[in-house]
Design an enzyme around this catalytic site. Sequence first.
Site, PDB file in Angstrom:
ATOM      1  N   GLU A  45      16.108  59.965 -21.066  1.00  0.00           N
ATOM      2  CA  GLU A  45      15.647  58.730 -20.433  1.00  0.00           C
ATOM      3  C   GLU A  45      16.543  57.577 -20.872  1.00  0.00           C
ATOM      4  O   GLU A  45      17.012  57.524 -21.999  1.00  0.00           O
ATOM      5  CB  GLU A  45      14.201  58.453 -20.856  1.00  0.00           C
ATOM      6  CG  GLU A  45      13.614  57.186 -20.256  1.00  0.00           C
ATOM      7  CD  GLU A  45      12.212  56.886 -20.760  1.00  0.00           C
ATOM      8  OE1 GLU A  45      11.450  56.238 -20.027  1.00  0.00           O
ATOM      9  OE2 GLU A  45      11.874  57.302 -21.892  1.00  0.00           O
ATOM     10  N   LYS A 116       9.774  57.201 -12.559  1.00  0.00           N
ATOM     11  CA  LYS A 116       8.719  57.465 -13.539  1.00  0.00           C
ATOM     12  C   LYS A 116       7.375  56.923 -13.047  1.00  0.00           C
ATOM     13  O   LYS A 116       7.257  55.742 -12.693  1.00  0.00           O
ATOM     14  CB  LYS A 116       9.110  56.809 -14.861  1.00  0.00           C
ATOM     15  CG  LYS A 116       8.150  57.030 -16.010  1.00  0.00           C
ATOM     16  CD  LYS A 116       8.714  56.352 -17.257  1.00  0.00           C
ATOM     17  CE  LYS A 116       7.824  56.499 -18.467  1.00  0.00           C
ATOM     18  NZ  LYS A 116       8.404  55.813 -19.651  1.00  0.00           N
ATOM     19  N   CYS A 157       9.425  61.094 -19.870  1.00  0.00           N
ATOM     20  CA  CYS A 157       8.848  60.549 -21.094  1.00  0.00           C
ATOM     21  C   CYS A 157       7.321  60.502 -21.105  1.00  0.00           C
ATOM     22  O   CYS A 157       6.672  61.535 -21.265  1.00  0.00           O
ATOM     23  CB  CYS A 157       9.453  59.176 -21.363  1.00  0.00           C
ATOM     24  SG  CYS A 157       9.224  58.598 -23.074  1.00  0.00           S
TER      25      CYS A 157
END
Length: 287
Positions: A45, A116, A157
Site C-alpha cells: 500500500e 480501498k 490494508c
Amino acid sequence: MTSTRFTAACIQMRSGRDVLKNRDDAVALIREAAEKGAHFAQTPEMTSLVCRERAEMFEKVGPQESDPVLAALREVAREKNIMIQIGSIAVKEGDKVANRAFLIDAGGEIVTSYDKIHLYDVDLPNGESWRESATYTGGSTAVLAETPWGYLGMTICYDVRFAALYKALAENGASFLTAPAAFTKQTGEAHWNILHRARAIETGSFMISAAQGGLHEDGRETFGHSIIVDPWGRVLAEAGTEPGVILAEIDPALVTEVRGRIPTLKNARSFTIETVSASEHRQAALA
C-alpha cells in the site's frame, strides 16, 4: 483455475516523501524478484508516497494518467515479463485522493484497478490518530481479477479486518486473496499475522500481502512482515521489517484440496437473528 504452479513475490518497502525515489526502489526490487524466478510480484500500500501531511500529499500526487510509478511499473512488467500488483498508489480525485491498487499483466497492460473500500478512522491508546476519510475517497466495488493461474481478489490494508469481503470474493471464484498494507507497528504486532491466517483458513485461499516496514520519513512506523499464507493457514514466507523481497511457490491445486476437506464456502447457510430479552422471559414465567 489451472493446476500450474507459480512463484509469487512480496516487495517490502519503506516508502518516503520522494515519489521518484520510491518509484526507483520499487522497480529495483521487482527486478530482483523477477531475477529470482517470480512470475507475480506485489508492492505494498502507498508504494508511491508515504506522507502524513495532506497539503504535501496533494502537491506530490496527480491523476492516474500521469503517475510516474504506474508508468514505470508497467514498463518493468513488460521488461521482465512479470505480472505486477501495485498494492496501491495515491491518485488525485477532485478534492480528495483515491487509495488505488492496480493489476498489470506481463505485457504491461492495466488489467484492472481497485479503490480501498474501508477507511481507517481511529484514535489509538498511544496517542496516534488516523483519519483516512479526511483525505481519501472510499471505494464501493470489490474486484476479482483473472490471472493465468486463477482469480485474484484485490483488497488493501484495513480491508483485512472485514471477513465478509474475503468470503464474498472466495465465493465468487477467488483462489488468491491480497491485502497489501501499511499497517501501524502497534496494530501489526497484535493482529497482522493472525488476521492473514484467519482469512486464508476461512476461505481456503492463499493470502499474499506485501507491506511497508520500519520508520518512515514522516515519522510513522509501519510493521512490515510481508506475508504469504497457504489455504491451510501455513505461513510460506514472511519478511522482517527491512525492505526486500520474499518469495513462495503457489500451488493452485491446494485451494481445491483444502476446500474439499473443509467446505465452509459450500456449507454456509443463511440465517436470521432473534433477539431475546431475559426480563420478558422472567415476567412471562411469573404470570
